[in-house]
Scaffold this motif. Structure first.
Motif, PDB file in Angstrom:
ATOM      1  N   CYS A  12       0.838  -1.195   0.000  1.00 11.18           N
ATOM      2  CA  CYS A  12       0.000   0.000   0.000  1.00 11.18           C
ATOM      3  C   CYS A  12       0.885   1.261   0.000  1.00 11.18           C
ATOM      4  O   CYS A  12       1.879   1.354   0.730  1.00 11.18           O
ATOM      5  CB  CYS A  12      -0.897   0.028   1.230  1.00 11.18           C
ATOM      6  N   ALA A  13       0.563   2.234  -0.794  1.00 10.64           N
ATOM      7  CA  ALA A  13       1.312   3.495  -0.874  1.00 10.64           C
ATOM      8  C   ALA A  13       1.009   4.371   0.342  1.00 10.64           C
ATOM      9  O   ALA A  13       0.066   4.112   1.088  1.00 10.64           O
ATOM     10  CB  ALA A  13       0.964   4.217  -2.171  1.00 10.64           C
ATOM     11  N   VAL A  14       1.849   5.417   0.528  1.00 10.27           N
ATOM     12  CA  VAL A  14       1.591   6.353   1.635  1.00 10.27           C
ATOM     13  C   VAL A  14       0.218   6.961   1.433  1.00 10.27           C
ATOM     14  O   VAL A  14      -0.239   7.158   0.311  1.00 10.27           O
ATOM     15  CB  VAL A  14       2.694   7.439   1.716  1.00 10.27           C
ATOM     16  N   CYS A  18      -6.594   6.808   3.353  1.00 15.96           N
ATOM     17  CA  CYS A  18      -6.863   7.174   4.745  1.00 15.96           C
ATOM     18  C   CYS A  18      -8.047   8.145   4.819  1.00 15.96           C
ATOM     19  O   CYS A  18      -8.227   9.016   3.955  1.00 15.96           O
ATOM     20  CB  CYS A  18      -5.632   7.868   5.357  1.00 15.96           C
ATOM     21  N   SER A  19      -8.849   8.017   5.825  1.00 18.74           N
ATOM     22  CA  SER A  19     -10.005   8.897   6.014  1.00 18.74           C
ATOM     23  C   SER A  19      -9.530  10.296   6.374  1.00 18.74           C
ATOM     24  O   SER A  19      -8.375  10.503   6.779  1.00 18.74           O
ATOM     25  CB  SER A  19     -10.883   8.343   7.139  1.00 18.74           C
ATOM     26  N   GLN A  20     -10.411  11.265   6.247  1.00 18.47           N
ATOM     27  CA  GLN A  20     -10.066  12.638   6.613  1.00 18.47           C
ATOM     28  C   GLN A  20      -9.657  12.681   8.082  1.00 18.47           C
ATOM     29  O   GLN A  20     -10.308  12.102   8.945  1.00 18.47           O
ATOM     30  CB  GLN A  20     -11.247  13.573   6.381  1.00 18.47           C
ATOM     31  N   GLY A  21      -8.540  13.332   8.312  1.00 19.44           N
ATOM     32  CA  GLY A  21      -8.039  13.438   9.671  1.00 19.44           C
ATOM     33  C   GLY A  21      -7.099  12.304  10.018  1.00 19.44           C
ATOM     34  O   GLY A  21      -6.626  12.222  11.150  1.00 19.44           O
ATOM     35  N   TYR A  22      -6.836  11.419   9.074  1.00 22.34           N
ATOM     36  CA  TYR A  22      -5.923  10.309   9.295  1.00 22.34           C
ATOM     37  C   TYR A  22      -4.796  10.437   8.287  1.00 22.34           C
ATOM     38  O   TYR A  22      -4.946  11.025   7.214  1.00 22.34           O
ATOM     39  CB  TYR A  22      -6.634   8.976   9.118  1.00 22.34           C
ATOM     40  N   TYR A  23      -3.680   9.740   8.597  1.00 23.18           N
ATOM     41  CA  TYR A  23      -2.538   9.845   7.700  1.00 23.18           C
ATOM     42  C   TYR A  23      -1.739   8.565   7.732  1.00 23.18           C
ATOM     43  O   TYR A  23      -1.835   7.762   8.663  1.00 23.18           O
ATOM     44  CB  TYR A  23      -1.641  11.024   8.110  1.00 23.18           C
ATOM     45  N   SER A  24      -0.970   8.352   6.665  1.00 21.39           N
ATOM     46  CA  SER A  24      -0.039   7.232   6.562  1.00 21.39           C
ATOM     47  C   SER A  24       1.149   7.732   5.771  1.00 21.39           C
ATOM     48  O   SER A  24       1.016   8.061   4.586  1.00 21.39           O
ATOM     49  CB  SER A  24      -0.679   6.044   5.847  1.00 21.39           C
ATOM     50  N   VAL A  25       2.310   7.797   6.416  1.00 21.53           N
ATOM     51  CA  VAL A  25       3.482   8.378   5.758  1.00 21.53           C
ATOM     52  C   VAL A  25       4.488   7.297   5.376  1.00 21.53           C
ATOM     53  O   VAL A  25       5.596   7.624   4.940  1.00 21.53           O
ATOM     54  CB  VAL A  25       4.141   9.433   6.682  1.00 21.53           C
ATOM     55  N   GLY A  45      -4.190  18.960  18.495  1.00 21.52           N
ATOM     56  CA  GLY A  45      -3.266  20.090  18.372  1.00 21.52           C
ATOM     57  C   GLY A  45      -2.598  20.105  17.008  1.00 21.52           C
ATOM     58  O   GLY A  45      -1.726  20.945  16.768  1.00 21.52           O
ATOM     59  N   TYR A  46      -3.015  19.193  16.176  1.00 21.45           N
ATOM     60  CA  TYR A  46      -2.449  19.118  14.833  1.00 21.45           C
ATOM     61  C   TYR A  46      -3.618  18.979  13.852  1.00 21.45           C
ATOM     62  O   TYR A  46      -4.737  18.604  14.218  1.00 21.45           O
ATOM     63  CB  TYR A  46      -1.536  17.895  14.689  1.00 21.45           C
ATOM     64  N   PHE A  47      -3.275  19.241  12.622  1.00 22.77           N
ATOM     65  CA  PHE A  47      -4.297  19.038  11.591  1.00 22.77           C
ATOM     66  C   PHE A  47      -3.643  18.271  10.440  1.00 22.77           C
ATOM     67  O   PHE A  47      -2.429  18.348  10.222  1.00 22.77           O
ATOM     68  CB  PHE A  47      -4.904  20.373  11.108  1.00 22.77           C
ATOM     69  N   CYS A  48      -4.496  17.442   9.768  1.00 19.04           N
ATOM     70  CA  CYS A  48      -3.998  16.569   8.683  1.00 19.04           C
ATOM     71  C   CYS A  48      -4.842  16.839   7.460  1.00 19.04           C
ATOM     72  O   CYS A  48      -5.878  16.161   7.238  1.00 19.04           O
ATOM     73  CB  CYS A  48      -4.044  15.119   9.085  1.00 19.04           C
ATOM     74  N   ASP A  49      -4.437  17.775   6.663  1.00 20.45           N
ATOM     75  CA  ASP A  49      -5.175  18.026   5.434  1.00 20.45           C
ATOM     76  C   ASP A  49      -4.595  17.266   4.256  1.00 20.45           C
ATOM     77  O   ASP A  49      -5.132  17.291   3.149  1.00 20.45           O
ATOM     78  CB  ASP A  49      -5.196  19.529   5.140  1.00 20.45           C
ATOM     79  N   ASP A  50      -3.469  16.502   4.510  1.00 24.23           N
ATOM     80  CA  ASP A  50      -2.857  15.649   3.472  1.00 24.23           C
ATOM     81  C   ASP A  50      -2.476  14.349   4.134  1.00 24.23           C
ATOM     82  O   ASP A  50      -1.591  14.311   5.029  1.00 24.23           O
ATOM     83  CB  ASP A  50      -1.624  16.348   2.895  1.00 24.23           C
ATOM     84  N   SER A  51      -3.190  13.274   3.737  1.00 24.40           N
ATOM     85  CA  SER A  51      -3.004  11.991   4.406  1.00 24.40           C
ATOM     86  C   SER A  51      -1.647  11.352   4.117  1.00 24.40           C
ATOM     87  O   SER A  51      -1.262  10.375   4.755  1.00 24.40           O
ATOM     88  CB  SER A  51      -4.126  11.017   4.013  1.00 24.40           C
ATOM     89  N   THR A  52      -0.885  11.917   3.172  1.00 24.36           N
ATOM     90  CA  THR A  52       0.417  11.317   2.834  1.00 24.36           C
ATOM     91  C   THR A  52       1.546  11.982   3.611  1.00 24.36           C
ATOM     92  O   THR A  52       2.717  11.607   3.439  1.00 24.36           O
ATOM     93  CB  THR A  52       0.674  11.454   1.320  1.00 24.36           C
ATOM     94  N   LYS A  53       1.170  12.981   4.415  1.00 26.64           N
ATOM     95  CA  LYS A  53       2.187  13.738   5.134  1.00 26.64           C
ATOM     96  C   LYS A  53       1.927  13.664   6.627  1.00 26.64           C
ATOM     97  O   LYS A  53       0.815  13.394   7.052  1.00 26.64           O
ATOM     98  CB  LYS A  53       2.203  15.196   4.690  1.00 26.64           C
ATOM     99  N   CYS A  54       3.034  13.984   7.353  1.00 24.74           N
ATOM    100  CA  CYS A  54       2.888  14.007   8.802  1.00 24.74           C
ATOM    101  C   CYS A  54       1.968  15.151   9.211  1.00 24.74           C
ATOM    102  O   CYS A  54       1.838  16.173   8.507  1.00 24.74           O
ATOM    103  CB  CYS A  54       4.275  14.211   9.468  1.00 24.74           C
ATOM    104  N   PRO A  55       1.337  15.092  10.381  1.00 28.27           N
ATOM    105  CA  PRO A  55       0.448  16.141  10.848  1.00 28.27           C
ATOM    106  C   PRO A  55       1.202  17.467  11.009  1.00 28.27           C
ATOM    107  O   PRO A  55       2.401  17.487  11.306  1.00 28.27           O
ATOM    108  CB  PRO A  55      -0.033  15.607  12.184  1.00 28.27           C
ATOM    109  N   GLN A  56       0.438  18.567  10.815  1.00 28.57           N
ATOM    110  CA  GLN A  56       0.997  19.912  10.994  1.00 28.57           C
ATOM    111  C   GLN A  56       0.429  20.498  12.291  1.00 28.57           C
ATOM    112  O   GLN A  56      -0.757  20.388  12.561  1.00 28.57           O
ATOM    113  CB  GLN A  56       0.637  20.804   9.809  1.00 28.57           C
ATOM    114  N   GLN A  57       1.382  21.112  13.023  1.00 29.08           N
ATOM    115  CA  GLN A  57       1.000  21.654  14.331  1.00 29.08           C
ATOM    116  C   GLN A  57       0.138  22.915  14.167  1.00 29.08           C
ATOM    117  O   GLN A  57       0.368  23.728  13.278  1.00 29.08           O
ATOM    118  CB  GLN A  57       2.273  21.979  15.128  1.00 29.08           C
TER     119      GLN A  57
END
Length: 493
Positions: A403-405, A419-426, A439-451
Motif C-alpha cells: 500500500c502506498a503512503v 486514509c479517512s479525513q483526519g488520518y494519515y499514513s506516511v 493540536g495538529y491538523f492533517c489536510d494531506d493523508s500522505t504527510k505528517c500532521p501539521q502543528q
C-alpha cells in the motif's frame, strides 16, 4: 362145473318123478301140471300158480328147481335171454345200468376199469379218452392241455406252455419270457438287450435310447446324461463332460463356445455373467480377472480401457472412474484420486496442475479461483495465501502490492484504502492509518500532521485548526485552550 350141475339136475328130476306118480289136478307153487302129473319147475323158469311153467324174463334168472319166481340180476349184471339160469357180469370198459339190456360202452371222456359197473367214471382233470369202451384214461402229455376229457390233447399255443403231465390248461409265459412254438414245454427267457412285450412273439431289440440290462427285463429309457445310439443295448453310455445328451438316442452334442457342462448338470449351460470360455466341449468357465471385462461368455477377457477399471473378478463391463479420479493405464483394477493442486477433467487424462491464482483440494475436476484477498504465486497450489496487512491482492496470481503512503490495508484486502479525513499514513505497506493527533491538523493523508499555530487548537483526527477564544495564544499545538495542553503525533519526528 356145468356137467356136475347137469348131473344134479337129472338126479333131481328122477327123484321127483319117482315121488310124483299119483294123479293130480293142481300142483303146489314151484310145480307145474302136465298130463295130470306135477313136475318141478326147472332152472331158468318159474311156476307161479302150480299150473304153468314160465321162462324167466330178460334181466331175471333162476338157478334152482321148483321156484315160484325168478330173481333179478344183481346190479352190474345182465341177461338178454329168456330162461336164464345165470346173469353175465358187466365187462370192463362198459356200464350196465339195466339188467335186461346189453352193456353200454363207456363214451369218450369216460372209462371203467372194473367188472360189474352200473356207470362209467369221468376222466380226471388232465386226463382224456377219445375212444369208447375205455378201461382207462390217458394222461395229458407235456406241451399240451386237456380242457375236455372227450377230446384229444390240444398243443399249447404260442405264448403258453405246460411243463408237466396232466395239464388241464396251458400256462401263459411269465412277463419277460416267451415262446413262438406250438406245444411248448417251457418258455424262453427274453435275452438282455431285448424286450418281450408279447409272450407269443420273438424278442424285440431295444430301440436306440433304451436298454435292457439283464435277461427277462423290459427296455427302459436311458438315464439322464447317458445315451445309446444302436439297437439291442444292454447298457447306456455315459455322456462325456463338455457334451450334452438331451436326446438319449443320439450322439452327444458338444457344448458351444460360452457354454459348459460338468458332472452335476443335465445339459450345457451358458457361463455365468462375467465368466467365459472360448473353447467348445468346456467342462467349466474361466474367471474374468480383475482389471478386465467379459461382456460376452464366448470370448477372451478384454483389459479395461484407460479411464475405466475393474476391482473384482467376473466383471461384465469395466466401470468408469468416478468424478475426481483417473487412470491412464490399461487394465486398471482401481482409479487414482486426483491430488491436491491438480484437477482431473477427464478420467482417462493425467492430472493437470492448477495455474497461479488457483488451487484445488483432492478429487477436483477444475481448479478454484483464489477467493478475494487471497493469492497464489505458484502452480499446483493446494491452498491460497491470505493477503498480508499493508498489501493489496487485486490479482490472485500476482505478488501482493504494498500500500502506498496515504493508504492502508488489513488482511485479505483486494485494494489499499485511502486514509479517512483526519488520518494519515506516511509509510508504505501501512496496515492502518493513524488519526491526526490533537493540536495538529492533517489536510494531506500522505504527510505528517501539521502543528496548529499559536492561538489555535484542534481535537484528534482534524483536517483544520480552530481559533482559541482566550489564552494560549503563544503556544503551538494546543488541543485544549483552557489548559494550553499540547500533544505530539505518532509516526512522525
Amino acid at each position: 362145473m356145468a356137467s356136475a350141475r347137469f348131473f344134479l339136475f337129472i338126479v333131481s328130476v328122477s327123484y321127483l318123478s319117482v315121488q310124483l306118480t299119483l294123479t293130480a289136478t293142481s300142483c303146489s307153487r314151484g310145480y307145474f301140471l302136465d298130463s295130470s302129473n306135477c313136475y318141478p319147475c326147472t332152472p331158468g323158469t318159474y311156476c307161479p300158480d302150480g299150473y304153468r311153467q314160465l321162462p324167466c324174463n330178460p334181466g331175471d334168472y333162476q338157478d334152482s328147481f321148483a321156484s315160484s319166481s325168478c330173481s333179478s340180476c344183481q346190479s352190474g349184471y345182465f341177461t338178454l335171454q329168456s330162461g336164464s339160469i345165470t346173469c353175465d357180469i358187466c365187462p370192463i370198459g362198459s356200464m350196465c345200468p339195466n339188467t335186461d339190456r346189453d352193456p353200454i360202452s363207456c363214451p369218450s371222456g369216460t372209462y371203467q376199469d372194473t367188472y360189474g359197473a352200473t356207470n362209467c367214471r369221468q376222466c380226471s382233470q388232465g386226463y382224456y379218452s377219445t375212444s369208447s369202451s375205455s378201461h382207462q384214461c390217458q394222461i395229458c402229455p407235456k406241451g399240451s392241455e386237456c380242457p375236455r376229457p372227450d377230446q384229444s390233447p390240444l398243443a399249447c399255443r404260442p405264448g403258453t406252455y405246460s411243463s408237466d403231465y396232466g395239464a388241464y390248461s396251458c400256462s401263459q409265459c411269465s412277463s419277460g419270457w416267451y415262446t413262438t412254438q406250438t406245444g411248448a414245454v417251457l418258455c424262453n427267457i427274453c435275452p438282455e438287450g431285448n424286450e418281450c412285450p408279447r409272450v407269443d412273439q420273438p424278442p424285440t431289440m431295444c430301440r436306440p435310447g433304451t436298454y435292457s440290462p439283464y435277461p427277462g427285463s423290459s427296455c427302459v429309457s436311458c438315464p439322464t446324461n447317458t445315451y445309446a445310439t444302436s439297437s439291442g443295448q444292454v447298457s447306456c453310455n455315459a455322456c462325456p463332460l463338455g457334451y450334452e445328451c438331451t436326446q438319449s438316442d443320439q450322439q452327444p452334442r458338444v457344448c458351444a463356445r460360452g457354454f459348459y457342462r460338468d458332472g452335476s448338470m443335465n445339459s450345457c449351460q451358458r457361463c455365468s455373467s462375467g465368466m467365459w470360455t472360448k473353447n467348445t466341449t468346456s467342462v467349466r468357465c474361466e474367471i474374468c480377472p480383475v482389471g478386465s471385462e467379459c461382456s460376452t461368455t464366448d470370448s477372451s477377457p478384454l483389459p479395461c480401457r484407460i479411464g475405466t477399471y475393474a476391482s473384482s473378478i467376473n466383471t461384465v463391463t469395466c466401470s468408469q472412474c468416478s468424478t475426481g479420479y483417473y487412470t491412464v493405464e490399461v487394465g486398471s483394477i482401481q482409479c487414482e484420486i486426483c491430488p491436491r493442486g491438480y484437477y482431473c477433467p477427464q478420467p482417462d487424462t493425467a492430472p493437470l496442475a492448477c495455474p497461479n491464482g488457483t488451487y484445488s483440494d483432492y478429487k477436483q475436476t477444475q481448479c478454484s479461483q483464489c477467493s478475494s484477498g487471497y493469492y497464489s504465486l505458484t502452480s499446483k497450489s493446494a491452498d491460497c495465501i491470505l493477503c498480508p496487512r499493508g498489501f493489496a491482492c487485486g490479482d490472485p496470481s500476482a505478488t501482493p502490492q504494498a500500500c502506498a503512503v496515504g493508504t492502508s490495508a488489513d488482511y485479505g484486502a483486494r485494494s489499499c484504502a485511502s486514509c479517512s479525513q483526519g488520518y494519515y499514513s506516511v509509510q508504505n505497506s501501512s496496515a492502518t492509518c493513524t488519526p491526526c493527533a490533537p493540536g495538529y491538523f492533517c489536510d494531506d493523508s500522505t504527510k505528517c500532521p501539521q502543528q496548529c499555530l499559536p492561538g489555535s487548537y484542534s481535537s484528534a483526527a482534524q483536517t483544520n485548526c480552530y481559533q482559541c477564544s482566550s489564552s494560549c495564544s503563544s503556544n503551538p499545538g494546543v488541543f485544549d485552550c483552557s489548559t494550553c495542553v499540547t500533544a505530539k503525533p505518532t509516526g512522525c519526528q
